[in-house]
Design a protein around this motif. Structure first.
Motif, short mmCIF file in Angstrom:
data_model
loop_
_atom_site.label_atom_id
_atom_site.label_comp_id
_atom_site.label_asym_id
_atom_site.label_seq_id
_atom_site.Cartn_x
_atom_site.Cartn_y
_atom_site.Cartn_z
N PRO A 1 0.80 -1.23 0.00
CA PRO A 1 0.00 0.00 0.00
C PRO A 1 0.83 1.27 0.00
CG PRO A 1 -0.83 -1.57 1.61
CD PRO A 1 0.46 -2.12 1.13
N GLU A 2 2.05 1.21 0.57
CA GLU A 2 2.89 2.41 0.64
C GLU A 2 3.30 2.91 -0.74
OE1 GLU A 2 5.60 -1.20 0.83
OE2 GLU A 2 3.67 -0.58 1.66
N TRP A 3 3.18 2.04 -1.75
CA TRP A 3 3.51 2.46 -3.11
C TRP A 3 2.55 3.54 -3.62
CZ3 TRP A 3 6.36 -0.82 -7.09
CH2 TRP A 3 7.28 -1.66 -6.47
N GLY A 4 1.34 3.54 -3.11
CA GLY A 4 0.33 4.48 -3.61
C GLY A 4 0.16 5.73 -2.78
N GLU A 5 1.05 5.97 -1.82
CA GLU A 5 0.89 7.12 -0.92
C GLU A 5 1.43 8.42 -1.52
OE1 GLU A 5 2.71 5.99 2.73
OE2 GLU A 5 1.11 4.53 3.26
N GLY A 6 2.19 8.31 -2.61
CA GLY A 6 2.69 9.52 -3.27
C GLY A 6 3.78 10.24 -2.50
N LYS A 7 4.51 9.54 -1.64
CA LYS A 7 5.57 10.16 -0.83
C LYS A 7 6.91 9.51 -1.15
CE LYS A 7 2.38 10.86 3.06
NZ LYS A 7 2.12 10.54 4.48
N PRO A 8 8.02 10.26 -0.99
CA PRO A 8 9.34 9.64 -1.17
C PRO A 8 9.56 8.57 -0.11
CG PRO A 8 9.50 12.05 -1.15
CD PRO A 8 8.11 11.70 -0.69
N ILE A 9 10.04 7.41 -0.52
CA ILE A 9 10.28 6.33 0.43
C ILE A 9 11.34 5.39 -0.13
CG2 ILE A 9 8.36 4.99 -0.53
CD1 ILE A 9 7.98 3.72 2.20
N ILE A 10 12.26 4.96 0.74
CA ILE A 10 13.25 3.96 0.37
C ILE A 10 12.69 2.59 0.76
CG2 ILE A 10 15.58 3.07 0.77
CD1 ILE A 10 16.49 5.94 1.25
#
Length: 397
Positions: free
Chosen positions: A126-135
């Protein structure tokens, strides 16, 4: 121009570490090798991307933390598809990095085998769709058979996987490049004309190869020159006022290599990509060079290699991209900008995605349209020279 929301998935800082005790181990399946290691980077719904993986010999050494080996550009519909459980395959989508030794394909008619070292898998969440930079991942990980299975330490892969918001402009050629189409910007269901494309040949017979290819009606004498070499092709990009704002033209003809009927890596065809010279009217300034050749194999590919030409006294070339595109199915060519083209024998309408950070005005986008046209035409220019033109019906497209 209004951009569309995209997420950039980047895979970089690649490195492969194989302990000496694991080399030539029958149990681990890893053997000493001299050819480069390759990896296939796979994401459901996208063409497979292939790149080299550097070997890291020292336990203390780290791969280049700033290098980007591969990128995928995901819009909202892509993310929705990836997060939707599958019916006939794995219920979850994964990013996969499959590492091989050797280079697949053929050499002198003999098939070259490759060996799979191991696979890295990362589930799409789900974190893929949050639109935020993430490693999503950064570091070393064991791949393939581990120490518990073989009694010896196995291969380790280093990589960095990151998501970043990346608004992009989307453009599409409205028809085949050879038919000098209009280029529009796509904004949802809205198409806004931005540029026009003019294709021409400076030398040789002015014969409509595209129409002849599709209809099967062809003048063999008129096509004789094009069968020996493909040269003199030029594409100009015009703005809505009719002014030429970018161009691409063949500088090294596409010719068959000695003893074969295709353009080989040893003698690639080349394009020069140019833009108007701000200091001299009616003059062009070199911007980039695109080389292309055909890689033979079970499924042929066209390799496109792009160099950015630096400015100033110490002019040089900076390698930006070298990518294989399926000769049959087409695929994507990217530097930090995505270009989708179709395979040979298909009516290609190139699509270009251009990151907003690269564009300060409409003219900035034009040079990438010229590059996209050159990549698209290279698929045609790298077709085997002795292939007979076949009659095709429209319903087979």
């Amino acid at each position: 121009m209004d951009p569309q929301a995209f997420i950039r998935l980047s895979i970089g800082s690649l490195g492969l570490r194989i302990p000496g005790s694991a080399l030539n181990s029958a149990e681990s399946g890893i053997h000493a090798f001299s050819s480069p290691c390759l990896c296939e980077i796979r994401l459901r719904g996208f063409p497979v991307q292939t790149t080299q993986v550097p070997l890291v010999s020292s336990p203390e050494a780290l791969p280049d933390i700033h290098s980007i080996a591969s990128s995928f550009y995901l819009e909202e519909s892509d993310l929705k598809a990836l997060l939707t459980p599958g019916c006939f395959y794995s219920p979850h989508a994964y990013l996969e990095v499959v590492v091989f030794t050797g280079r697949k394909g053929f050499h002198c008619g003999v098939g070259i085998k490759r060996h799979q070292i191991g696979t890295f898998k990362l589930e799409v969440g789900p974190e893929w769709g949050e639109g935020k930079p993430i490693i999503l991942f950064n570091g070393w990980i064991g791949i393939g058979k581990n120490k518990q299975e073989t009694g010896k330490p196995g291969a380790e892969l280093h990589l960095k996987v990151k998501l970043d918001p990346d608004p992009r402009y989307v453009f599409q050629f409205e028809d085949v490049t050879m038919l000098s189409p209009q280029i529009v910007q796509l904004q949802g269901s809205i198409k806004q004309p931005i540029f026009s494309c003019k294709f021409s040949r400076d030398r040789g017979p002015q014969v409509d190869l595209l129409s002849s290819y599709w209809s099967g009606s062809v003048d063999c004498n008129a096509l004789e020159t094009e069968r020996r070499e493909r040269k003199g092709w030029k594409v100009k990009i015009h703005d809505l006022s009719g002014s030429a704002v970018a161009a691409a033209f063949i500088t090294t003809p596409f010719v068959p290599s000695t003893g074969c009927d295709w353009v080989a890596r040893s003698n690639p065809g080349a394009w020069l990509i140019v833009r108007p010279d701000a200091c001299r009217a009616e003059s062009w300034q070199p911007w980039g060079k695109l080389e292309a050749w055909r890689e033979r194999g079970i499924r042929d590919s066209v390799c496109c290699r792009f160099h950015l030409l630096s400015e100033g006294q110490e002019a040089g070339e900076v390698l930006m991209s070298e990518i294989l595109i399926s000769a049959e199915k087409g695929g994507e060519f990217f530097i930090d900008t995505d270009k989708q083209v179709q395979g040979e024998g298909k009516r290609s309408k190139p699509m270009v995605q251009l990151a907003m950070r690269h564009v300060t005005c409409v003219e900035d986008a034009a040079i990438f349209m010229a590059l996209a046209a050159a990549v698209d035409l290279s698929i045609e220019a790298c077709r085997p020279f002795r292939r007979k033109l076949r009659r095709r019906s429209h319903h087979s497209l």
